[in-house]
Write an enzyme that holds these catalytic residues in place. Structure first.
Site, PDB file in Angstrom:
ATOM      1  N   ARG A  94       0.818  -1.237   0.000  1.00 21.73           N
ATOM      2  CA  ARG A  94       0.000   0.000   0.000  1.00 21.73           C
ATOM      3  C   ARG A  94       0.836   1.264   0.000  1.00 21.73           C
ATOM      4  O   ARG A  94       0.385   2.326   0.414  1.00 21.73           O
ATOM      5  CB  ARG A  94      -0.964   0.050   1.175  1.00 21.73           C
ATOM      6  CG  ARG A  94      -2.084  -0.957   1.019  1.00 21.73           C
ATOM      7  CD  ARG A  94      -3.206  -0.755   1.979  1.00 21.73           C
ATOM      8  NE  ARG A  94      -3.960  -1.986   2.046  1.00 21.73           N
ATOM      9  CZ  ARG A  94      -3.598  -3.026   2.793  1.00 21.73           C
ATOM     10  NH1 ARG A  94      -2.529  -2.957   3.555  1.00 21.73           N
ATOM     11  NH2 ARG A  94      -4.314  -4.117   2.763  1.00 21.73           N
ATOM     12  N   ARG A 139      -3.351  21.607 -15.868  1.00 23.73           N
ATOM     13  CA  ARG A 139      -2.278  20.688 -16.258  1.00 23.73           C
ATOM     14  C   ARG A 139      -2.398  20.258 -17.719  1.00 23.73           C
ATOM     15  O   ARG A 139      -1.417  19.864 -18.351  1.00 23.73           O
ATOM     16  CB  ARG A 139      -2.289  19.472 -15.327  1.00 23.73           C
ATOM     17  CG  ARG A 139      -1.064  18.576 -15.422  1.00 23.73           C
ATOM     18  CD  ARG A 139      -0.970  17.683 -14.193  1.00 23.73           C
ATOM     19  NE  ARG A 139       0.145  16.760 -14.272  1.00 23.73           N
ATOM     20  CZ  ARG A 139       0.644  16.133 -13.209  1.00 23.73           C
ATOM     21  NH1 ARG A 139       0.146  16.317 -12.023  1.00 23.73           N
ATOM     22  NH2 ARG A 139       1.651  15.302 -13.350  1.00 23.73           N
ATOM     23  N   ASN A 177      -0.163  19.299 -22.619  1.00 18.42           N
ATOM     24  CA  ASN A 177      -0.405  18.505 -23.823  1.00 18.42           C
ATOM     25  C   ASN A 177      -0.122  19.271 -25.110  1.00 18.42           C
ATOM     26  O   ASN A 177      -0.427  18.788 -26.194  1.00 18.42           O
ATOM     27  CB  ASN A 177      -1.858  18.021 -23.846  1.00 18.42           C
ATOM     28  CG  ASN A 177      -2.057  16.854 -22.915  1.00 18.42           C
ATOM     29  OD1 ASN A 177      -1.141  16.052 -22.714  1.00 18.42           O
ATOM     30  ND2 ASN A 177      -3.230  16.770 -22.330  1.00 18.42           N
ATOM     31  N   HIS A 180       8.570   9.328 -29.445  1.00 16.24           N
ATOM     32  CA  HIS A 180       7.663  10.329 -28.869  1.00 16.24           C
ATOM     33  C   HIS A 180       8.180  11.754 -29.102  1.00 16.24           C
ATOM     34  O   HIS A 180       7.413  12.651 -29.467  1.00 16.24           O
ATOM     35  CB  HIS A 180       7.509  10.037 -27.375  1.00 16.24           C
ATOM     36  CG  HIS A 180       6.653  11.013 -26.641  1.00 16.24           C
ATOM     37  ND1 HIS A 180       5.279  11.050 -26.783  1.00 16.24           N
ATOM     38  CD2 HIS A 180       6.970  12.006 -25.769  1.00 16.24           C
ATOM     39  CE1 HIS A 180       4.787  12.019 -26.022  1.00 16.24           C
ATOM     40  NE2 HIS A 180       5.795  12.620 -25.393  1.00 16.24           N
TER      41      HIS A 180
HETATM   42 ZN   LIG Z   1       5.652  14.197 -24.034  1.00 15.16          ZN
END
Ligand SMILES: [Zn+2]
Ligand SMILES: NC(=O)c1ccc[n+]([C@@H]2O[C@H](COP(=O)([O-])OP(=O)(O)OC[C@H]3O[C@@H](n4cnc5c(N)ncnc54)[C@H](O)[C@@H]3O)[C@@H](O)[C@H]2O)c1
Length: 364
Positions: A122, A242, A246, A265
């Site tokens: 946990r 946030r 992107n 990427h």
């Molecule tokens: Zn990225």
């Protein structure tokens, strides 16, 4: 080199240290009382740096729960089966609840190790020791950890803020130059989103950073970490602002998926930002295309990627059917730039506009 750090004021604040010749023993000892340590790394980074880190931890009074845990280098290690192997090793070594996992590697080791730390018993402590530029500027900061599924990337995950992020710039000496470029794609993104002094330093230092200049790298890494820290502190659980992170990633992710993840990427994001720059020009009239192109060239990033089927890119970008089904002009939502340092989120973009700007970044 100066001792340099950024404090991320998350719910539990933590320090991000970015230095060459970093005194890792002092950095760890200033933050955590010694206890049981788990050292996780990958098959590229382990042979280079694990012995040194293990020695430092022992000198600082830590007990290693087990031998160094080394997973195969590469994205495939962010899988349930590798995760299972790691947590079962921890269980067999009777790793206690109060232990600390040190994730020594790039974003793969950071995400996997972070997810192990968030879930084993946990939750145990996490220290990020990022060794790739991408991990230093992006993945080690912000607390997102996780795994991929065959059905999609990063579909399993949690939020776990590390106790400490300690990046030794000397580790970048062995990182292949193209990996430096991929990390710089995220630095360019952060600089365009942030503007101001960061953007000025970006223009001045990017080519030097690409060539391995330590001071240029330190300057840009610290700017990026500071900028990401501001955004993630405001929005720790990704409910709103946030999303500006992107920028360039809507088309970028679409291209990666359409290319069957054969496209790095960093390259996908680079050309994704060019597509976003074109859309920004159409939406706001500010022409930042040449600015984007100059930055990408300085970082040795491509301005085009090899052709993929545009329809597959659009499908992978995933229209927001729920919210915008009746809204013909707003089939996609983008983060765009009104200007450098002035991002706008949720800008509606039609399929035709998206198709056009994607076509512009495909080709030989
Ligand atoms: Zn990225
Ligand atoms: N958690 C987040 O917020 C977040 C953000 C961005 C990306 N990510 C994740 O990060 C991952 C990509 O990270 P990455 O680009 O670091 O990939 P990576 O961890 O695969 O590292 C890239 C390559 O460089 C090697 N390497 C790393 N450091 C090295 C060094 N110092 N010397 C020599 N070789 C070295 C690695 O072994 C690997 O082969 C992806 O899985 C992505 O989903 C996470």
């Amino acid at each position: 080199m100066k001792k340099e750090s950024v404090t991320v004021t998350a719910t539990t604040p933590y320090e991000v240290r970015v230095e060459s010749d970093l005194d890792l023993k002092a950095a760890v000892s200033e933050t955590l009382k010694p206890g049981t340590a788990v050292l996780l790394t990958d098959s590229n980074v382990g042979p280079l740096y694990a012995t040194f880190v293990e020695k430092v931890l022992k000198e600082a009074g830590w007990d290693l729960a087990d031998d160094v845990l080394t997973v195969p280098a590469g994205e495939a290690s962010k899988s349930l089966s590798v995760y299972e192997g790691v947590v079962r090793r921890l269980a067999r070594a009777k790793t206690p609840r109060g232990a600390t996992l040190f994730a020594l590697g790039g974003g793969v080791v950071g995400d996997l190790g972070g997810f192990v730390a968030s879930s084993y018993a946990r939750g145990i402590n996490l220290v990020q020791l990022p060794t790739s530029l991408l991990a230093m500027v992006d993945s080690s900061v912000g607390g997102k950890v996780g795994l991929d599924l065959p059905e999609g990337k990063n579909l399993i995950g949690a939020f776990l803020q590390p106790r400490l992020v300690a990046a030794n710039l000397d580790w970048l000496d062995t990182l292949p130059p193209h990996e430096i470029s991929y990390g710089l794609a995220e630095v360019v993104k952060m600089g365009l989103l942030t503007g101001g002094e960061f953007f000025e330093d970006l223009k001045r230092s990017l080519a030097h950073a690409r060539a391995g200049d330590t001071e240029a790298l330190q300057t840009l890494i610290l700017h990026s970490v500071r900028a990401k820290a501001v955004v993630v502190t405001e929005d720790e659980r990704e409910a709103g602002v946030r999303a500006i992170l992107n920028y360039g990633h809507t088309v970028g992710h679409g291209l990666e998926a359409a290319a069957g993840y054969d496209l790095p990427h960093g390259e996908a994001v680079a050309v994704g930002m060019l597509a976003a720059a074109r859309l920004s020009r159409e939406s706001f009239g500010t022409d930042l295309l040449a600015t984007h192109e100059d930055l990408l060239r300085a970082a040795s990033l491509p301005l085009k990627v090899s052709a993929v089927e545009v329809k597959r890119v659009l499908d992978a970008m995933g229209r927001d059917k729920k919210r915008f089904a009746s809204d013909a002009v707003g089939e996609y939502r983008f983060v765009l730039l009104e200007d450098v340092g002035r991002p706008v989120r949720d800008v509606p973009v039609s399929t035709d506009e998206a198709r056009r700007v994607i076509g512009d970044v495909l080709g030989p």
